[in-house]
Design a protein around this motif. Structure first.
Motif, PDB file in Angstrom:
ATOM      1  N   MET A   1       0.809  -1.283   0.257  1.00  0.00           N
ATOM      2  CA  MET A   1       0.250   0.472  -0.120  1.00  0.00           C
ATOM      3  C   MET A   1       0.758   1.108  -0.138  1.00  0.00           C
ATOM      4  O   MET A   1       1.783   1.519   0.977  1.00  0.00           O
ATOM      5  N   GLU A   3       1.723   5.051   0.580  1.00  0.00           N
ATOM      6  CA  GLU A   3       1.959   5.872   1.735  1.00  0.00           C
ATOM      7  C   GLU A   3       2.424   7.606   1.380  1.00  0.00           C
ATOM      8  O   GLU A   3       3.526   7.445   1.014  1.00  0.00           O
ATOM      9  N   ASP A   5       3.227  11.163   2.318  1.00  0.00           N
ATOM     10  CA  ASP A   5       3.438  11.738   3.539  1.00  0.00           C
ATOM     11  C   ASP A   5       3.296  13.708   3.093  1.00  0.00           C
ATOM     12  O   ASP A   5       4.165  13.584   2.387  1.00  0.00           O
ATOM     13  N   ARG A  69      -4.349   9.317   9.130  1.00  0.00           N
ATOM     14  CA  ARG A  69      -3.855   8.367   8.005  1.00  0.00           C
ATOM     15  C   ARG A  69      -5.570   8.613   7.580  1.00  0.00           C
ATOM     16  O   ARG A  69      -6.443   8.731   7.784  1.00  0.00           O
ATOM     17  N   ALA A  72      -6.428   8.191  -0.065  1.00  0.00           N
ATOM     18  CA  ALA A  72      -5.841   9.371  -0.886  1.00  0.00           C
ATOM     19  C   ALA A  72      -7.245   9.741  -1.278  1.00  0.00           C
ATOM     20  O   ALA A  72      -7.497   9.003  -2.527  1.00  0.00           O
ATOM     21  N   THR A  79      -3.963   3.641  -1.885  1.00  0.00           N
ATOM     22  CA  THR A  79      -2.881   4.962  -1.555  1.00  0.00           C
ATOM     23  C   THR A  79      -4.199   5.786  -0.455  1.00  0.00           C
ATOM     24  O   THR A  79      -5.300   5.418  -0.427  1.00  0.00           O
ATOM     25  N   HIS A  80      -3.079   5.511   0.293  1.00  0.00           N
ATOM     26  CA  HIS A  80      -3.359   6.344   1.983  1.00  0.00           C
ATOM     27  C   HIS A  80      -2.533   7.753   1.901  1.00  0.00           C
ATOM     28  O   HIS A  80      -1.330   7.714   1.391  1.00  0.00           O
ATOM     29  N   VAL A  81      -2.987   8.387   2.550  1.00  0.00           N
ATOM     30  CA  VAL A  81      -2.732   9.574   3.485  1.00  0.00           C
ATOM     31  C   VAL A  81      -1.798   9.747   4.918  1.00  0.00           C
ATOM     32  O   VAL A  81      -2.830   9.318   5.822  1.00  0.00           O
ATOM     33  N   ARG A  82      -0.833  10.212   4.917  1.00  0.00           N
ATOM     34  CA  ARG A  82      -0.267  10.117   6.610  1.00  0.00           C
ATOM     35  C   ARG A  82      -0.002  11.917   7.102  1.00  0.00           C
ATOM     36  O   ARG A  82       0.630  12.609   5.551  1.00  0.00           O
TER      37      ARG A  82
END
Length: 132
Positions: A1, A3, A5, A69, A72, A79-82
């Motif tokens: 996955m 991420e 930043d 988190r 996105a 896809t993820h956002v931190r």
């Protein structure tokens, strides 16, 4: 996955959260963005806010609000956002610059207008007593 930043400035005025709409996006985001290589939190947030809104953040009032988190928006699946969120005073009046087409102050009732990470930041701002 994957991420991403990113850093974000959480700014409230009259009980509403400052958000931006960047060119080609359908939802609202917080001012901020991706770090440049080697940037610390202060450098990244202050640069992004200056580029997007034309205001200068005040170092003496800069503080962390929290890290969240979320999925996105407008990115490939999984896809993820931190997103590290910060507050702080500023000099100047925010105005859309660069890739920002619109600034808008929103309250909790307008949550659906925000990208997922910005929704989480809205919740963080409410929990932190920044919004009315």
């Amino acid at each position: 996955m994957a991420e991403l930043d990113v850093v974000a400035w959480v700014h409230a005025r009259d009980g509403l959260l400052l958000t931006v709409r960047t060119r080609g996006r359908d939802l609202l985001y917080l001012p901020g963005g991706k770090r440049e290589p080697g940037e610390d939190d202060w450098t990244a947030v202050s640069r992004e806010v200056r580029e997007e809104l034309g205001v200068e953040l005040e170092r003496a009032t800069f503080r962390g609000l929290g890290v969240l988190r979320a999925a996105a928006h407008d990115q490939p699946d999984f896809t993820h956002v931190r997103m590290a969120c910060f507050t702080g005073g500023h000099r100047g009046e925010p105005a859309p610059l660069g890739e920002v087409d619109e600034i808008r102050y929103v309250g909790p009732a307008e949550r659906a207008l925000l990208a997922p990470a910005s929704q989480a930041a809205l919740d963080l701002a409410v929990a932190g007593g920044l919004l009315g």
